[in-house]
Design a protein around this motif. Structure first.
Motif, PDB file in Angstrom:
ATOM      1  N   PRO A 121     -13.114   8.121  36.949  1.00 19.29           N
ATOM      2  CA  PRO A 121     -14.183   8.139  35.940  1.00 19.29           C
ATOM      3  C   PRO A 121     -15.242   9.204  36.228  1.00 19.29           C
ATOM      4  O   PRO A 121     -15.632   9.419  37.374  1.00 19.29           O
ATOM      5  N   GLY A 138     -21.214   8.528  33.933  1.00 22.52           N
ATOM      6  CA  GLY A 138     -21.352   7.786  32.693  1.00 22.52           C
ATOM      7  C   GLY A 138     -22.637   8.118  31.960  1.00 22.52           C
ATOM      8  O   GLY A 138     -23.596   8.635  32.544  1.00 22.52           O
ATOM      9  N   THR A 178     -26.329   2.849  35.811  1.00 24.43           N
ATOM     10  CA  THR A 178     -25.150   3.607  35.380  1.00 24.43           C
ATOM     11  C   THR A 178     -24.272   3.965  36.571  1.00 24.43           C
ATOM     12  O   THR A 178     -23.043   3.849  36.514  1.00 24.43           O
ATOM     13  N   ASN A 234     -12.991   2.682  31.800  1.00 20.85           N
ATOM     14  CA  ASN A 234     -12.689   4.115  31.928  1.00 20.85           C
ATOM     15  C   ASN A 234     -11.876   4.578  30.723  1.00 20.85           C
ATOM     16  O   ASN A 234     -11.376   3.760  29.937  1.00 20.85           O
ATOM     17  N   PRO A 262     -18.178   4.035  28.794  1.00 17.27           N
ATOM     18  CA  PRO A 262     -19.455   4.656  29.179  1.00 17.27           C
ATOM     19  C   PRO A 262     -19.389   6.155  29.440  1.00 17.27           C
ATOM     20  O   PRO A 262     -20.425   6.822  29.432  1.00 17.27           O
ATOM     21  N   GLU A 263     -18.186   6.716  29.654  1.00 23.17           N
ATOM     22  CA  GLU A 263     -18.090   8.168  29.820  1.00 23.17           C
ATOM     23  C   GLU A 263     -18.366   8.905  28.518  1.00 23.17           C
ATOM     24  O   GLU A 263     -18.716  10.084  28.520  1.00 23.17           O
ATOM     25  N   MET A 272     -20.381   2.680  37.023  1.00 26.52           N
ATOM     26  CA  MET A 272     -19.243   3.576  37.223  1.00 26.52           C
ATOM     27  C   MET A 272     -18.556   3.300  38.560  1.00 26.52           C
ATOM     28  O   MET A 272     -17.323   3.377  38.667  1.00 26.52           O
TER      29      MET A 272
END
Length: 263
Positions: free
Chosen positions: A138, A141, A215, A51, A126-127, A219
């Motif tokens: 989070p 993503g 994904t 995150n 990944p964000e 997340m």
């Protein structure tokens, strides 16, 4: 002859930066690192998916990596590579450039895939940005991590960090000196937790559909890794960064331990 560990085999510049991060972090916060990575996963390939809550995150994550003796290659914004001193250091350390919102952004995925196929550990956010979820969970993503995993077969291990926003707020470098002095005075506790690999073995549908499913699972894995770090602040953080904008467009449904859906 026994081969060197992946940490010992990392470029000298990267090992120097790992040590430097521990030195920088010490006066600004009290770093607590929990969880670990098994010896099998340490040998790579492995994707670390974290995150992103503060500009301080990369320094804290680097210090945490030093503490558990790993040296992942970091997928970092292209602006860092353009800086006069930091850019040279990032290149010598072997990190991977990501030029977001440019025609060359797609180049980062093959570069990361090549590193993974060579047995590297790769750290990615990944964000794709510092998250702007109002509750600091989070956001949705990007599918890049899932596509990297599909291309290489590398497992994905979620990593969570928390309270870095109490050191450097969202608008850093604005009022940087003030933020640093406040951090030195209070030395907030900052957490990094290494989780367990996400199970991506039961995906169905087209490659695009599988990337979306993966994904969401990744997340959710970051959520599950983060939750123990903020048990008494599941809805509103104790420390509120008033400089953060809020963006509801990428908020994800999130499940508590009691399975009630929030957000």
């Amino acid at each position: 002859m026994e081969s060197r560990s992946p940490y010992a085999a990392a470029p000298f510049m990267w090992r120097f930066m790992l040590v430097l991060a521990r030195i920088i972090v010490f006066p600004l916060c009290r770093l607590r690192v929990t969880g670990d990575i098994s010896p099998e996963l340490r040998r790579g390939p492995l994707i670390l998916a974290s995150n992103h809550v503060s500009p301080f995150d990369p320094i804290v994550m680097t210090a945490a990596c030093h503490k558990i003796r790993i040296a992942p290659r970091i997928m970092a914004t292209g602006g860092l590579f353009d800086a006069p001193i930091a850019g040279a250091a990032m290149r010598k350390a072997g990190h991977i450039r990501v030029d977001r919102r440019s025609a060359t952004v797609a180049d980062a995925l093959p570069a990361a895939a090549r590193a993974l196929k060579d047995g590297a550990l790769v750290l990615v956010y990944p964000e794709g940005r510092i998250g702007l979820d109002p509750w600091m969970w989070p956001e949705r993503g990007k599918t890049g991590v899932a596509r990297m995993a599909a291309l290489t077969g590398a497992p994905v291990l979620p990593v969570a960090q928390w309270n870095t926003h109490a050191v450097l707020p969202y608008t850093t470098p604005k009022h940087l000196l003030r933020s640093l002095l406040r951090a030195v005075r209070h030395r907030p506790v900052v957490h990094v937790r290494f989780g367990t690999p996400v199970d991506l073995t039961h995906l169905t549908g087209t490659p695009g559909a599988q990337a979306m499913q993966a994904t969401r699972l990744i997340m959710a894995g970051i959520d599950a890794t983060l939750a123990p770090l903020r048990t008494s602040e599941m809805e509103t953080p104790h420390y509120v960064d008033t400089t953060r904008a809020e963006d509801l467009s990428r908020v994800r449904p999130r499940r508590h331990a009691d399975n009630h859906v929030t957000h």
